[in-house]
Design an enzyme around this catalytic site. Structure first.
Site, PDB file in Angstrom:
ATOM      1  N   HIS A  77      83.665 -95.727  26.430  1.00 53.12           N
ATOM      2  CA  HIS A  77      84.836 -94.995  25.951  1.00 53.12           C
ATOM      3  C   HIS A  77      85.301 -95.569  24.619  1.00 53.12           C
ATOM      4  O   HIS A  77      85.148 -96.757  24.359  1.00 53.12           O
ATOM      5  CB  HIS A  77      85.987 -95.120  26.962  1.00 53.12           C
ATOM      6  CG  HIS A  77      85.723 -94.415  28.238  1.00 53.12           C
ATOM      7  ND1 HIS A  77      85.015 -94.996  29.268  1.00 53.12           N
ATOM      8  CD2 HIS A  77      86.064 -93.173  28.658  1.00 53.12           C
ATOM      9  CE1 HIS A  77      84.935 -94.133  30.275  1.00 53.12           C
ATOM     10  NE2 HIS A  77      85.562 -93.024  29.930  1.00 53.12           N
ATOM     11  N   GLU A 114      82.931-104.424  24.627  1.00 48.62           N
ATOM     12  CA  GLU A 114      83.371-104.741  23.276  1.00 48.62           C
ATOM     13  C   GLU A 114      83.221-106.232  22.985  1.00 48.62           C
ATOM     14  O   GLU A 114      82.774-106.611  21.888  1.00 48.62           O
ATOM     15  CB  GLU A 114      84.816-104.281  23.074  1.00 48.62           C
ATOM     16  CG  GLU A 114      84.970-102.776  22.976  1.00 48.62           C
ATOM     17  CD  GLU A 114      84.790-102.000  24.290  1.00 48.62           C
ATOM     18  OE1 GLU A 114      84.672-100.768  24.233  1.00 48.62           O
ATOM     19  OE2 GLU A 114      84.761-102.623  25.379  1.00 48.62           O
ATOM     20  N   ASP A 128      70.482-112.556  10.345  1.00 46.21           N
ATOM     21  CA  ASP A 128      70.162-111.795   9.138  1.00 46.21           C
ATOM     22  C   ASP A 128      70.426-112.607   7.880  1.00 46.21           C
ATOM     23  O   ASP A 128      69.617-112.610   6.947  1.00 46.21           O
ATOM     24  CB  ASP A 128      70.971-110.497   9.104  1.00 46.21           C
ATOM     25  CG  ASP A 128      70.680-109.687   7.856  1.00 46.21           C
ATOM     26  OD1 ASP A 128      69.492-109.369   7.621  1.00 46.21           O
ATOM     27  OD2 ASP A 128      71.622-109.370   7.112  1.00 46.21           O
TER      28      ASP A 128
END
Length: 166
Positions: A77, A114, A128
């Site tokens: 959601h 989350e 990265d």
């Protein structure tokens, strides 16, 4: 498909209807580690990586990832987050960086995804930014440490629960 809330009676994927649930304060805390070589650890610690302050960039990326979890995980959601912190702890003896993400909301569904997304995006950003110095970095141990709120109440990971693949 009893007990699996993301499937209907025919086995089709669905977003869970949370419309009838009560709004409560929700919190989730997740963490994970990235293990790096000595050069990367020193660059992170001393803020000398060529791409800049690795942890500052990773912090912003992790928070952005947590806020956009609903776009990454198909059945999540959209949540209005009231707090999202991503903190880092340097573990010199292990040459590791620990990411800890705390997310809060007041709503009808939890924020575990989350918090987990924030940790993963933060750690991937470290990878990265440092991959030119160490392609052998390992992300490990990403897990939920705590969640609270809603019908299921409090969950806290048992101390010493090490279900890592390494």
């Amino acid at each position: 498909m009893s007990g699996l809330t993301h499937f209907d009676e025919q086995g089709n994927a669905r977003m869970v209807d949370v419309g009838d649930k009560a709004e409560t304060d929700r919190i989730a805390v997740a963490h994970g580690m990235i293990y790096v070589n000595e050069a990367v650890f020193d660059a992170i610690k001393n803020k000398t990586a060529k791409k800049g302050d690795v942890l500052a960039v990773a912090r912003v990326a992790g928070i952005m990832g947590a806020k956009r979890t609903f776009e990454l995980i198909p059945l999540c959601h959209l949540l209005m987050l009231t707090k999202c912190n991503l903190d880092f702890v340097l573990h010199e003896e292990k040459r590791a960086v620990e990411a800890i993400c705390t997310v809060k909301t007041q709503g009808k569904t939890g924020v575990e995804m989350e918090a987990l997304t924030g940790v993963n995006i933060g750690l991937l950003t470290i990878y990265d930014m440092c991959k030119a110095m160490d392609r052998g970095m390992v992300i490990d141990g990403v897990c939920l440490l705590k969640k609270d709120g809603g019908k299921s109440g409090l969950y806290e990971r048992e101390p010493g629960d090490q279900r890592s693949g390494l």
